[in-house]
Motif scaffolding. Structure first.
Motif, PDB file in Angstrom:
ATOM      1  N   UNK A  10      50.625  28.366  42.318  1.00 15.82           N
ATOM      2  CA  UNK A  10      50.393  28.566  43.743  1.00 15.82           C
ATOM      3  C   UNK A  10      49.263  27.638  44.167  1.00 15.82           C
ATOM      4  N   UNK A  11      49.560  26.689  45.044  1.00 13.60           N
ATOM      5  CA  UNK A  11      48.582  25.698  45.520  1.00 13.60           C
ATOM      6  C   UNK A  11      48.140  26.065  46.928  1.00 13.60           C
ATOM      7  N   UNK A  63      49.667  39.705  46.975  1.00  8.46           N
ATOM      8  CA  UNK A  63      50.953  40.409  46.973  1.00  8.46           C
ATOM      9  C   UNK A  63      52.089  39.445  46.633  1.00  8.46           C
ATOM     10  N   UNK A  64      52.058  38.260  47.238  1.00  2.10           N
ATOM     11  CA  UNK A  64      53.080  37.267  46.927  1.00  2.10           C
ATOM     12  C   UNK A  64      53.045  36.906  45.443  1.00  2.10           C
ATOM     13  N   UNK A  65      51.848  36.701  44.924  1.00  2.24           N
ATOM     14  CA  UNK A  65      51.708  36.331  43.522  1.00  2.24           C
ATOM     15  C   UNK A  65      52.277  37.372  42.582  1.00  2.24           C
ATOM     16  N   UNK A  66      52.061  38.639  42.895  1.00  2.00           N
ATOM     17  CA  UNK A  66      52.575  39.715  42.050  1.00  2.00           C
ATOM     18  C   UNK A  66      54.098  39.799  42.108  1.00  2.00           C
ATOM     19  N   UNK A  90      41.524  36.056  40.231  1.00  2.00           N
ATOM     20  CA  UNK A  90      40.838  37.196  39.603  1.00  2.00           C
ATOM     21  C   UNK A  90      41.636  38.487  39.782  1.00  2.00           C
ATOM     22  N   UNK A  91      42.125  38.713  40.981  1.00  2.00           N
ATOM     23  CA  UNK A  91      42.891  39.948  41.241  1.00  2.00           C
ATOM     24  C   UNK A  91      44.238  39.944  40.534  1.00  2.00           C
ATOM     25  N   UNK A  92      44.779  38.745  40.283  1.00  2.00           N
ATOM     26  CA  UNK A  92      46.050  38.651  39.566  1.00  2.00           C
ATOM     27  C   UNK A  92      45.868  38.587  38.049  1.00  2.00           C
ATOM     28  N   UNK A  93      44.606  38.554  37.608  1.00  2.00           N
ATOM     29  CA  UNK A  93      44.347  38.474  36.178  1.00  2.00           C
ATOM     30  C   UNK A  93      44.685  37.127  35.580  1.00  2.00           C
ATOM     31  N   UNK A  94      44.528  36.069  36.374  1.00  2.00           N
ATOM     32  CA  UNK A  94      44.871  34.712  35.936  1.00  2.00           C
ATOM     33  C   UNK A  94      43.611  33.903  35.658  1.00  2.00           C
ATOM     34  N   UNK A  95      43.711  32.793  34.927  1.00  2.00           N
ATOM     35  CA  UNK A  95      42.530  31.977  34.635  1.00  2.00           C
ATOM     36  C   UNK A  95      41.892  31.427  35.908  1.00  2.00           C
TER      37      UNK A  95
END
Length: 429
Positions: A10-11, A63-66, A90-95
């Motif tokens: 996601x950019x 929300x989109x990311x999830x 951070x909220x998605x648990x990504x680097x």
């Protein structure tokens, strides 16, 4: 090397410089989604997917990311995307390139300057509003927001009344309502500096000389050219590099880019602007063309769960561009309606030209804003590190480029002088 093909990136934002993110991700087999509020952003036109979400819509993008199994979030090269990218990841648990406190230290100028002072890195001397009221300021000074971008809210002041007005303007552009009043150092060489951190170890990857436009063109706060590597590279490596690396380690950044700007002052550099990103323009393309190192792929790899890799070269020492010289030539235009814009196609055929980005087109109306809106494009070239070759390249560009307004007047302003470059880089700094 971790297999990252098939990952989703996601950019945040899709301006012209973001196109190279999409292009690099595609080469890596990564699916790209570009998010901003504009329907026709350049990067959206070439991405696998685009969404109409403002980059500050944290909840909506999370929300989109999830829902869409996003593997990485990248803000890349512009200031406003740095905090949202960190928060969404951070909220998605990504680097992420850093936690919230680290991002704050590399986006808020006041916090950054304290980090510098605590780490033994020099900064520009500054004054307080109490100094202003007490008449303790030595002029000229630069007043600017503590947290803004693109020179918005920045004013050079030569007297007390000017500073009071500038402080009001700067506060209106500052997200935290705070300002900085600093000694004006425009007569000193301005540098752009980038590091890439891998596993807690920072490595210098670029050091360039920045040149502003003329005050009479109202472009003294905007770039007209950047030249790499800096003519001060020897001084920087000897007196400054280790202190800055120590500061980055002190901050605790483990992986990712760190960017800053500073003014040369004798055998030191006084830092003034940070970022947890790479700078804009074409530094990554230049580094890849000169050394084989693909810095763009390095940071894309990390945010989607891979590692920071050299990708075709060696990161250590790549700031030297393998003995070559890079010129990023900015095309700036004055107020008026563009009626003719010629020369870019012919310039693009020159073997030393790496990339051309066009920002304005025939029919665009340019307002006298004094900011980046005057920039009509950028031309990136790679030449031999020879003052004569450097000046020849600038003369070639200027001989082919034609931009006129609706009255037939030349609209190009503040071009860097070919003789200035030849004379400057013929001297030992």
């Amino acid at each position: 090397m971790t297999d990252i093909s098939g990952k989703k990136l996601l950019l945040l934002a899709g301006a012209g410089p973001h196109c190279k993110v999409v292009e690099s991700a595609r080469e890596m087999g990564i699916y790209t989604v570009v998010a901003d509020y504009l329907p026709d952003s350049p990067a959206k036109l070439i991405a696998d997917e685009s969404i109409m979400n403002n980059i500050f819509d944290i909840d909506g993008l999370v929300e989109y990311g999830r829902k869409n199994d996003i593997d990485g979030v990248l803000g890349f090269c512009i200031d406003p995307t740095q905090k949202p990218a960190q928060q969404i990841a951070e909220r998605l648990g990504l680097p992420t390139f850093g936690d919230r406190s680290q991002v704050l230290a590399l986006t808020n100028k006041k916090v950054f300057k304290k980090l510098c002072r605590d780490s033994g890195v020099d900064t520009i001397p500054e004054y307080t509003e109490e100094d202003l009221a007490a008449g303790r300021i030595i002029y000229p000074v630069l007043v600017k927001p503590s947290d803004s971008r693109g020179s918005r809210g920045c004013t050079v002041c030569s007297n007390q009344n000017d500073v009071y007005e500038a402080v009001r303007e700067a506060k209106s552009e500052s997200s935290d309502g705070k300002v900085l009043i600093e000694r004006y150092m425009a007569d000193n060489q301005d540098l752009t500096i980038s590091y890439l951190v891998k596993d807690g170890v920072p490595t210098l990857v670029s050091l360039g000389d920045r040149y502003p436009g003329r005050k009479e063109d109202n472009l003294n706060r905007q770039l007209i050219c950047t030249i790499q590597p800096s003519r001060y590279i020897g001084m920087y490596l000897k007196y400054v590099d280790e202190r800055v690396k120590g500061m980055i380690r002190r901050l605790g950044i483990k992986n990712g880019p760190v960017f800053m700007q500073g003014f040369v002052d004798g055998n030191t550099v006084r830092m003034y602007d940070p970022g947890i990103r790479f700078p804009g323009n074409e530094y990554e393309r230049i580094t890849k063309a000169a050394t084989g190192v693909d810095l763009m792929k390095s940071i894309i790899s990390y945010v989607v769960g891979g590692e920071i890799e050299d990708f075709g070269g060696k990161i250590e020492g790549c700031y030297d561009l393998d003995g070559k010289c890079a010129i990023q030539y900015m095309i700036n235009v004055g107020p008026g309606k563009i009626a003719r814009f010629d020369g870019l196609e012919e310039i693009s055929k020159h073997p030393n030209v790496l990339d051309i980005q066009q920002r304005h087109f025939v029919g665009d109306e340019i307002e006298p804003t004094g900011d980046i809106k005057h920039r009509a494009g950028e031309i990136s070239v790679l030449v031999e590190r020879d003052p004569e070759k450097m000046s020849e390249m600038i003369r070639f560009i200027q001989s082919k480029l034609v931009i006129t307004d609706s009255y037939g007047n030349n609209q190009i302003i503040s071009p860097i002088g070919a003789d200035f470059v030849k004379n400057t880089y013929s001297l030992n700094a």
